[in-house]
Design an enzyme around this catalytic site. Structure first.
Site, PDB file in Angstrom:
ATOM      1  CE  LYS A 124      31.214  54.349  23.167  1.00 32.08           C
ATOM      2  NZ  LYS A 124      30.842  52.987  23.617  1.00 32.08           N
ATOM      3  CG  ASP A 164      33.840  53.096  25.740  1.00 32.08           C
ATOM      4  OD1 ASP A 164      33.124  52.136  25.446  1.00 32.08           O
ATOM      5  OD2 ASP A 164      34.963  53.272  25.204  1.00 32.08           O
TER       6      ASP A 164
HETATM    7  P1  NDP Z   1      38.716  50.911  30.997  1.00 37.55           P
HETATM    8  O1  NDP Z   1      39.141  52.306  30.803  1.00 37.55           O
HETATM    9  O2  NDP Z   1      38.123  50.496  32.295  1.00 37.55           O
HETATM   10  O3  NDP Z   1      39.909  49.912  30.686  1.00 37.55           O
HETATM   11  C1  NDP Z   1      40.539  49.905  29.454  1.00 37.55           C
HETATM   12  C2  NDP Z   1      41.673  48.910  29.478  1.00 37.55           C
HETATM   13  O4  NDP Z   1      42.179  48.736  28.165  1.00 37.55           O
HETATM   14  C3  NDP Z   1      42.847  49.381  30.320  1.00 37.55           C
HETATM   15  O5  NDP Z   1      43.510  48.272  30.852  1.00 37.55           O
HETATM   16  C4  NDP Z   1      43.692  50.101  29.302  1.00 37.55           C
HETATM   17  O6  NDP Z   1      45.052  50.198  29.669  1.00 37.55           O
HETATM   18  C5  NDP Z   1      43.520  49.241  28.090  1.00 37.55           C
HETATM   19  N1  NDP Z   1      43.672  50.055  26.871  1.00 37.55           N
HETATM   20  C6  NDP Z   1      42.985  51.176  26.556  1.00 37.55           C
HETATM   21  N2  NDP Z   1      43.403  51.685  25.388  1.00 37.55           N
HETATM   22  C7  NDP Z   1      44.374  50.878  24.972  1.00 37.55           C
HETATM   23  C8  NDP Z   1      45.209  50.878  23.845  1.00 37.55           C
HETATM   24  N3  NDP Z   1      45.104  51.822  22.890  1.00 37.55           N
HETATM   25  N4  NDP Z   1      46.101  49.853  23.731  1.00 37.55           N
HETATM   26  C9  NDP Z   1      46.201  48.903  24.694  1.00 37.55           C
HETATM   27  N5  NDP Z   1      45.434  48.862  25.791  1.00 37.55           N
HETATM   28  C10 NDP Z   1      44.551  49.827  25.927  1.00 37.55           C
HETATM   29  O7  NDP Z   1      37.687  50.612  29.803  1.00 37.55           O
HETATM   30  P2  NDP Z   1      36.605  49.449  29.670  1.00 37.55           P
HETATM   31  O8  NDP Z   1      37.079  48.213  30.319  1.00 37.55           O
HETATM   32  O9  NDP Z   1      35.304  50.015  30.037  1.00 37.55           O
HETATM   33  O10 NDP Z   1      36.589  49.253  28.085  1.00 37.55           O
HETATM   34  C11 NDP Z   1      37.374  48.275  27.414  1.00 37.55           C
HETATM   35  C12 NDP Z   1      36.753  47.974  26.068  1.00 37.55           C
HETATM   36  O11 NDP Z   1      35.417  47.473  26.242  1.00 37.55           O
HETATM   37  C13 NDP Z   1      36.605  49.173  25.125  1.00 37.55           C
HETATM   38  O12 NDP Z   1      36.746  48.741  23.795  1.00 37.55           O
HETATM   39  C14 NDP Z   1      35.152  49.612  25.344  1.00 37.55           C
HETATM   40  O13 NDP Z   1      34.642  50.313  24.239  1.00 37.55           O
HETATM   41  C15 NDP Z   1      34.488  48.245  25.484  1.00 37.55           C
HETATM   42  N6  NDP Z   1      33.200  48.209  26.156  1.00 37.55           N
HETATM   43  C16 NDP Z   1      33.023  48.748  27.390  1.00 37.55           C
HETATM   44  C17 NDP Z   1      31.800  48.669  28.019  1.00 37.55           C
HETATM   45  C18 NDP Z   1      31.577  49.173  29.399  1.00 37.55           C
HETATM   46  O14 NDP Z   1      30.467  48.981  29.910  1.00 37.55           O
HETATM   47  N7  NDP Z   1      32.543  49.771  30.063  1.00 37.55           N
HETATM   48  C19 NDP Z   1      30.645  48.043  27.346  1.00 37.55           C
HETATM   49  C20 NDP Z   1      30.967  47.427  26.090  1.00 37.55           C
HETATM   50  C21 NDP Z   1      32.198  47.540  25.522  1.00 37.55           C
HETATM   51  P3  NDP Z   1      45.622  51.576  30.284  1.00 37.55           P
HETATM   52  O15 NDP Z   1      45.100  51.608  31.682  1.00 37.55           O
HETATM   53  O16 NDP Z   1      47.091  51.434  30.183  1.00 37.55           O
HETATM   54  O17 NDP Z   1      45.077  52.671  29.429  1.00 37.55           O
HETATM   55  O1  2IT Z   2      30.250  50.135  24.287  1.00 39.46           O
HETATM   56  C1  2IT Z   2      29.319  50.098  25.108  1.00 39.46           C
HETATM   57  O2  2IT Z   2      28.318  49.409  24.922  1.00 39.46           O
HETATM   58  C2  2IT Z   2      29.452  50.890  26.342  1.00 39.46           C
HETATM   59  N1  2IT Z   2      30.482  51.523  26.535  1.00 39.46           N
HETATM   60  C3  2IT Z   2      28.321  50.945  27.330  1.00 39.46           C
HETATM   61  C4  2IT Z   2      27.306  51.972  26.930  1.00 39.46           C
HETATM   62  C5  2IT Z   2      26.216  52.222  27.915  1.00 39.46           C
HETATM   63  O3  2IT Z   2      25.397  53.094  27.588  1.00 39.46           O
HETATM   64  O4  2IT Z   2      26.140  51.599  28.969  1.00 39.46           O
END
Ligand code: NDP
Ligand code: 2IT
Length: 444
Positions: A124, A164
């Site tokens: 990561k 992420d």
């Molecule tokens: P994005 O940046 O697309 O969206 C994040 C969302 O969460 C936004 O709405 C953001 O609000 C909100 N957010 C972020 N930080 C905080 C905080 N500290 N408190 C409250 N709200 C918060 O990220 P993703 O959707 O990609 O990721 C969301 C979660 O999913 C994370 O935990 C990530 O690790 C996990 N994840 C993502 C994957 C992926 O493929 N993208 C795969 C697996 C897990 P704001 O816009 O106001 O910051």
């Molecule tokens: O938390 C996760 O699994 C991710 N942010 C996706 C990682 C990836 O390599 O697609």
């Protein structure tokens, strides 16, 4: 060394990293019975090695903002474990990022990637850079500087980053361009690429869709249906949007979503087109949703979203967003199932509340593995120099990845005398494959 002693050492050797301690503690608690069955793993120091990253890279990221001022951020990449494949995992750009966050995410990624059944190690990275409020030009400058250093450490068979929080298609594009320019090679070194230049269909949707495919297996075992269910999905980024989209396709009603400032409640069901326009195109705050949906409500403060009554709760924003009190409120309001799209969104005592109250609980490293799994499929397509169809990838994600993970986690939980406990099941199933690989590969 006993599991308890290993955890004490982790806390001592990694001070002031509570998220990392939390992630390690949960896994070590789960795998203690596996170690009793396999004294050879203890002798080989498998767990002592597993909790220590193979490599940690910290670097300066200098860039110039639009006003001509020099800015300095910190860059990170933790290459945690490569026993079953090249390091694989996302990059997070958020002001809260420090080494403890990257280590917790990298540690979780080892087991998640193992559960997918694909050949991917755990890693990561990220930065304390805040993309919010920055111009496209500033984001590009930052990404180019970040990649100028990172490119020395990664490669399609070495370490393959992705998105992420704060890293989506735009950022991946800028980083890929800089990698290609510096290395003079067009390879699948990043995943989540654009569809015209090596990206996989379904990668954008994969984490959210995968989460719901996993949830469907949980519901099937409970004899419940998603159709007609009321859903709350926190966050409004990549994971939350596509989880909500799949819920709607399957006839569920998503009534609330959030960003870091507050949440929206729309009793008629969230208009996802409006959310996408705000978050993916205009990069605005969720509050502005009321402009197109005046009957909806906006409430300041994101944690209040767990007071909204629902059948299914999907924490899809960030770590530790559901604490004990929020979990108790969800239970009082009659929640049946919780599936974690974010990484480690429930605190340990919140998880206890769910398990004690027989709420079906899908832990992050199993339930959100669809994103990295399709990243693995993107790597496979890049190696083949081919692109698969949307339907092919989507079906593979559902049947070969998410349903498989559910079965493996369920089976491991039963085998170790904790039927229905997918937390323990996912940790054990993810660990066993990595432990076997580390054991076979000797003391490295
Ligand atoms: P994005 O940046 O697309 O969206 C994040 C969302 O969460 C936004 O709405 C953001 O609000 C909100 N957010 C972020 N930080 C905080 C905080 N500290 N408190 C409250 N709200 C918060 O990220 P993703 O959707 O990609 O990721 C969301 C979660 O999913 C994370 O935990 C990530 O690790 C996990 N994840 C993502 C994957 C992926 O493929 N993208 C795969 C697996 C897990 P704001 O816009 O106001 O910051
Ligand atoms: O938390 C996760 O699994 C991710 N942010 C996706 C990682 C990836 O390599 O697609």
């Amino acid at each position: 060394m006993s599991v308890k002693k290993i955890l004490e050492d982790v806390i001592k050797r990694n001070p002031n990293e509570p998220e990392f301690h939390q992630a390690v503690e949960e896994v070590l608690e789960s795998i203690a019975p596996v170690l009793e069955k396999h004294p050879e793993y203890k002798e080989a120091g498998i767990v002592e090695r597993l909790v220590e990253p193979e490599r940690q890279i910290l670097f300066r990221v200098p860039w110039m903002d639009d006003s001509g001022k020099v800015q300095i951020n910190r860059g990170f990449r933790v290459e945690f474990n490569s026993a079953i494949g090249p390091y694989k995992g996302g990059l997070r750009f958020h002001p809260s990022v420090y080494i403890g966050i990257i280590k917790f995410l990298g540690f979780e990624q080892i087991f998640k990637n193992s559960l997918t059944g694909l050949m991917m190690g755990g890693g990561k990275g990220g930065s304390d850079f805040d993309p919010k409020g920055k111009s496209d030009n500033e984001v590009m400058k930052f990404c180019q500087s970040f990649m100028t250093e990172l490119q020395r450490h990664i490669g399609p068979d070495t370490d393959v980053p992705a998105g992420d929080i704060g890293v989506g298609g735009r950022e991946i594009g800028f980083m890929f361009g800089q990698y290609k320019r510096l290395r003079n090679e067009f390879t699948g070194v990043l995943t989540g690429k654009g569809l015209d230049w090596g990206g996989s269909l379904t990668r954008t949707e994969a984490t959210g869709y995968g989460l719901i495919y996993f949830l469907l297996q949980m519901l099937k075992d409970m004899g419940k249906e998603i159709k007609g269910a009321t859903v709350v999905s926190s966050g409004s980024g990549n994971v939350s949007i596509y989880a909500a989209q799949k819920c709607q396709q399957l006839g569920a009603k998503v009534v609330a979503m959030s960003d870091s400032n507050g949440y929206i409640y729309d009793a008629e069901g969230i208009d996802l087109k409006a959310v996408k326009q705000l978050k993916e195109v205009e990069r605005k705050r969720l509050k502005d949703y009321l402009k197109s949906r005046p009957k909806a409500q906006y409430v300041e403060g994101c944690s209040g979203i767990w007071n909204v009554k629902c059948d299914i709760a999907l924490p899809n924003a960030t770590q530790n967003e559901i604490n004990k009190k929020a979990a108790e409120t969800l239970v009082e309001n009659g929640v049946w199932a919780v599936a974690e799209g974010a990484n480690m969104p429930s605190t340990p005592d919140a998880i206890k509340v769910f398990l004690k109250n027989k709420v079906a609980f899908g832990p992050a490293k199993a339930a959100n593995a669809g994103g990295v799994a399709v990243s693995g499929l993107e790597m496979a397509q890049n190696s083949q120099r081919l692109s698969w169809l949307f339907e092919e990838v989507d079906e593979y994600l559902d049947k070969n990845i998410m349903q498989h993970i559910y079965r493996e986690a369920k089976k491991a939980a039963e085998e170790y005398g904790q039927p229905g406990n997918l937390v323990v099941g996912a940790n054990i199933a993810g660990f066993e494959k990595v432990a076997r690989a580390m054991y076979a590969q000797g003391l490295v």
